[in-house]
Structures are given as C-alpha cells and as structure tokens.
Design a protein around this motif. Structure first.
Motif, PDB file in Angstrom:
ATOM      1  N   GLU A  31       3.548  -7.152  39.830  1.00 35.81           N
ATOM      2  CA  GLU A  31       2.533  -6.192  39.419  1.00 35.81           C
ATOM      3  C   GLU A  31       1.153  -6.685  39.791  1.00 35.81           C
ATOM      4  O   GLU A  31       0.863  -7.877  39.733  1.00 35.81           O
ATOM      5  CB  GLU A  31       2.571  -5.983  37.901  1.00 35.81           C
ATOM      6  N   GLY A  32       0.317  -5.748  40.155  1.00 43.93           N
ATOM      7  CA  GLY A  32      -1.094  -6.010  40.363  1.00 43.93           C
ATOM      8  C   GLY A  32      -1.872  -5.098  39.438  1.00 43.93           C
ATOM      9  O   GLY A  32      -1.437  -3.976  39.162  1.00 43.93           O
ATOM     10  N   THR A  33      -2.987  -5.589  38.940  1.00 46.66           N
ATOM     11  CA  THR A  33      -3.781  -4.788  38.015  1.00 46.66           C
ATOM     12  C   THR A  33      -5.236  -4.753  38.437  1.00 46.66           C
ATOM     13  O   THR A  33      -5.696  -5.592  39.212  1.00 46.66           O
ATOM     14  CB  THR A  33      -3.702  -5.339  36.578  1.00 46.66           C
ATOM     15  N   SER A  34      -5.933  -3.772  37.913  1.00 53.48           N
ATOM     16  CA  SER A  34      -7.373  -3.692  38.112  1.00 53.48           C
ATOM     17  C   SER A  34      -7.959  -2.972  36.909  1.00 53.48           C
ATOM     18  O   SER A  34      -7.230  -2.393  36.100  1.00 53.48           O
ATOM     19  CB  SER A  34      -7.726  -2.956  39.413  1.00 53.48           C
ATOM     20  N   GLY A  35      -9.281  -3.019  36.804  1.00 51.59           N
ATOM     21  CA  GLY A  35      -9.946  -2.345  35.691  1.00 51.59           C
ATOM     22  C   GLY A  35      -9.538  -2.919  34.351  1.00 51.59           C
ATOM     23  O   GLY A  35      -9.391  -2.176  33.378  1.00 51.59           O
ATOM     24  N   GLY A  36      -9.330  -4.223  34.298  1.00 51.32           N
ATOM     25  CA  GLY A  36      -8.939  -4.845  33.039  1.00 51.32           C
ATOM     26  C   GLY A  36      -7.578  -4.392  32.544  1.00 51.32           C
ATOM     27  O   GLY A  36      -7.329  -4.315  31.347  1.00 51.32           O
ATOM     28  N   THR A  40      -2.201  -0.278  36.907  1.00 49.14           N
ATOM     29  CA  THR A  40      -1.177  -1.248  37.275  1.00 49.14           C
ATOM     30  C   THR A  40      -0.325  -0.664  38.394  1.00 49.14           C
ATOM     31  O   THR A  40       0.099   0.492  38.313  1.00 49.14           O
ATOM     32  CB  THR A  40      -0.273  -1.573  36.061  1.00 49.14           C
ATOM     33  N   VAL A  41      -0.093  -1.478  39.422  1.00 48.17           N
ATOM     34  CA  VAL A  41       0.768  -1.086  40.535  1.00 48.17           C
ATOM     35  C   VAL A  41       1.906  -2.090  40.586  1.00 48.17           C
ATOM     36  O   VAL A  41       1.698  -3.290  40.476  1.00 48.17           O
ATOM     37  CB  VAL A  41      -0.018  -1.087  41.866  1.00 48.17           C
ATOM     38  N   ARG A  42       3.132  -1.590  40.752  1.00 44.52           N
ATOM     39  CA  ARG A  42       4.316  -2.443  40.849  1.00 44.52           C
ATOM     40  C   ARG A  42       4.895  -2.302  42.260  1.00 44.52           C
ATOM     41  O   ARG A  42       5.150  -1.192  42.716  1.00 44.52           O
ATOM     42  CB  ARG A  42       5.333  -2.015  39.796  1.00 44.52           C
ATOM     43  N   LEU A  43       5.061  -3.454  42.944  1.00 44.36           N
ATOM     44  CA  LEU A  43       5.611  -3.468  44.297  1.00 44.36           C
ATOM     45  C   LEU A  43       6.873  -4.318  44.342  1.00 44.36           C
ATOM     46  O   LEU A  43       7.018  -5.253  43.561  1.00 44.36           O
ATOM     47  CB  LEU A  43       4.607  -4.089  45.287  1.00 44.36           C
ATOM     48  N   ASN A  44       7.746  -3.996  45.305  1.00 49.77           N
ATOM     49  CA  ASN A  44       8.881  -4.888  45.535  1.00 49.77           C
ATOM     50  C   ASN A  44       8.476  -5.929  46.565  1.00 49.77           C
ATOM     51  O   ASN A  44       7.349  -5.921  47.057  1.00 49.77           O
ATOM     52  CB  ASN A  44      10.146  -4.106  45.942  1.00 49.77           C
ATOM     53  N   VAL A  72      -6.445   1.291  44.586  1.00 51.36           N
ATOM     54  CA  VAL A  72      -6.419   0.460  45.793  1.00 51.36           C
ATOM     55  C   VAL A  72      -6.524  -1.016  45.414  1.00 51.36           C
ATOM     56  O   VAL A  72      -5.789  -1.858  45.939  1.00 51.36           O
ATOM     57  CB  VAL A  72      -7.556   0.868  46.766  1.00 51.36           C
ATOM     58  N   ALA A  73      -7.411  -1.337  44.477  1.00 50.61           N
ATOM     59  CA  ALA A  73      -7.582  -2.731  44.056  1.00 50.61           C
ATOM     60  C   ALA A  73      -6.309  -3.280  43.416  1.00 50.61           C
ATOM     61  O   ALA A  73      -5.904  -4.419  43.681  1.00 50.61           O
ATOM     62  CB  ALA A  73      -8.754  -2.856  43.090  1.00 50.61           C
ATOM     63  N   ALA A  74      -5.661  -2.468  42.577  1.00 44.87           N
ATOM     64  CA  ALA A  74      -4.419  -2.913  41.940  1.00 44.87           C
ATOM     65  C   ALA A  74      -3.322  -3.113  42.982  1.00 44.87           C
ATOM     66  O   ALA A  74      -2.549  -4.074  42.914  1.00 44.87           O
ATOM     67  CB  ALA A  74      -3.971  -1.900  40.884  1.00 44.87           C
ATOM     68  N   HIS A  75      -3.255  -2.218  43.961  1.00 46.30           N
ATOM     69  CA  HIS A  75      -2.262  -2.351  45.031  1.00 46.30           C
ATOM     70  C   HIS A  75      -2.513  -3.632  45.816  1.00 46.30           C
ATOM     71  O   HIS A  75      -1.576  -4.385  46.105  1.00 46.30           O
ATOM     72  CB  HIS A  75      -2.306  -1.142  45.965  1.00 46.30           C
ATOM     73  N   ASN A  76      -3.750  -3.893  46.161  1.00 46.95           N
ATOM     74  CA  ASN A  76      -4.076  -5.106  46.909  1.00 46.95           C
ATOM     75  C   ASN A  76      -3.759  -6.363  46.106  1.00 46.95           C
ATOM     76  O   ASN A  76      -3.301  -7.363  46.661  1.00 46.95           O
ATOM     77  CB  ASN A  76      -5.542  -5.094  47.352  1.00 46.95           C
ATOM     78  N   ASP A  77      -3.975  -6.317  44.804  1.00 49.38           N
ATOM     79  CA  ASP A  77      -3.642  -7.446  43.929  1.00 49.38           C
ATOM     80  C   ASP A  77      -2.135  -7.701  43.957  1.00 49.38           C
ATOM     81  O   ASP A  77      -1.678  -8.833  44.123  1.00 49.38           O
ATOM     82  CB  ASP A  77      -4.126  -7.158  42.511  1.00 49.38           C
ATOM     83  N   GLY A  80      -1.002  -9.079  47.358  1.00 53.33           N
ATOM     84  CA  GLY A  80      -1.311 -10.502  47.480  1.00 53.33           C
ATOM     85  C   GLY A  80      -0.296 -11.363  46.754  1.00 53.33           C
ATOM     86  O   GLY A  80       0.100 -12.427  47.239  1.00 53.33           O
ATOM     87  N   LYS A  81       0.159 -10.900  45.592  1.00 52.04           N
ATOM     88  CA  LYS A  81       1.164 -11.645  44.831  1.00 52.04           C
ATOM     89  C   LYS A  81       2.504 -11.650  45.557  1.00 52.04           C
ATOM     90  O   LYS A  81       3.216 -12.658  45.556  1.00 52.04           O
ATOM     91  CB  LYS A  81       1.306 -11.052  43.436  1.00 52.04           C
ATOM     92  N   VAL A  82       2.853 -10.527  46.170  1.00 48.53           N
ATOM     93  CA  VAL A  82       4.098 -10.453  46.939  1.00 48.53           C
ATOM     94  C   VAL A  82       4.038 -11.434  48.106  1.00 48.53           C
ATOM     95  O   VAL A  82       4.972 -12.199  48.339  1.00 48.53           O
ATOM     96  CB  VAL A  82       4.361  -9.017  47.449  1.00 48.53           C
ATOM     97  N   GLU A  83       2.930 -11.422  48.841  1.00 41.59           N
ATOM     98  CA  GLU A  83       2.797 -12.317  49.989  1.00 41.59           C
ATOM     99  C   GLU A  83       2.855 -13.785  49.569  1.00 41.59           C
ATOM    100  O   GLU A  83       3.475 -14.599  50.241  1.00 41.59           O
ATOM    101  CB  GLU A  83       1.495 -12.014  50.732  1.00 41.59           C
TER     102      GLU A  83
END
Length: 107
Positions: A31-36, A40-44, A72-77, A80-83
């Motif tokens: 998961e990536g998050t933004s805006g405190g 929240t975006v969840r990626l495989n 967009v910020a949550a997706h990028n977060d 980055g965690k996936v990578e």
C-alpha cells in the motif's frame, strides 16, 4: 569440462530460483498512502492497482485537482514500495553470484 557442468547446474538452479521469486513477487500486495492516510492505493508486485481508498471528506467537486494529485502521490508511494521489495528479493536471490554492478534483474 567439470566446471562447465557445474556452471550449467548453477544456471538451472538460478532459473528455478528466478521463477520462484517471480511467483512471490506476483503475490505481493503493498500500500501507498498520501494526504496523511486519506488516500490509499494497493498494488501487487507487478505494479497493477488492486484497490483505491479515498476518505469521503476529500470528495468535493471544487477540489478535484487535489484529490487527483493525492491519488497519483499514493500510487507513486506504493510503486516505490513494490520496486524496493522486488529489488530486495532479487538481491537475496543473487547473493554471492558474480553479477556486474548495475545489471538489473529480473530481465
């Protein structure tokens, strides 16, 4: 000739480990998050979006651009965690192998 056979065995072993690692990566969910934590975006492990959660307080037609930026910020977060997770698993797999610096795996 023995060295060649030994090297071929190592290549086969490496291929099997790579296949196993790719299966593990596919099962990852990060998961990536933004805006405190309001978005929240969840990626495989392949970077495919599995879910999106938006705090209802952000849904305001006058602030659509802010919401878009937070998504967009949550997706990028998350990306980055996936990578980072994939890189960590790759380093574990290739530990001790004479791979040139900067060579990226999996191919």
């Amino acid at each position: 000739m023995r060295d060649l056979m030994g090297m071929m065995g190592k290549v086969k072993e490496m291929q099997e480990k790579m296949a196993s690692m790719q299966e593990e990566v596919e099962k990852l969910e990060l998961e990536g998050t933004s805006g405190g934590g309001m978005v929240t975006v969840r990626l495989n492990g392949k970077g495919i979006m599995l879910g999106l959660s938006v705090d209802p307080s952000l849904i305001n037609s006058d602030e659509v651009e802010i919401l878009e930026d937070l998504i967009v910020a949550a997706h990028n977060d998350a990306k980055g965690k996936v990578e980072a997770a994939v890189q960590e698993k790759t380093q574990e797999l290739t530990a001790g192998l004479p791979i040139p610096p900067g060579m990226k795996l999996p191919f």
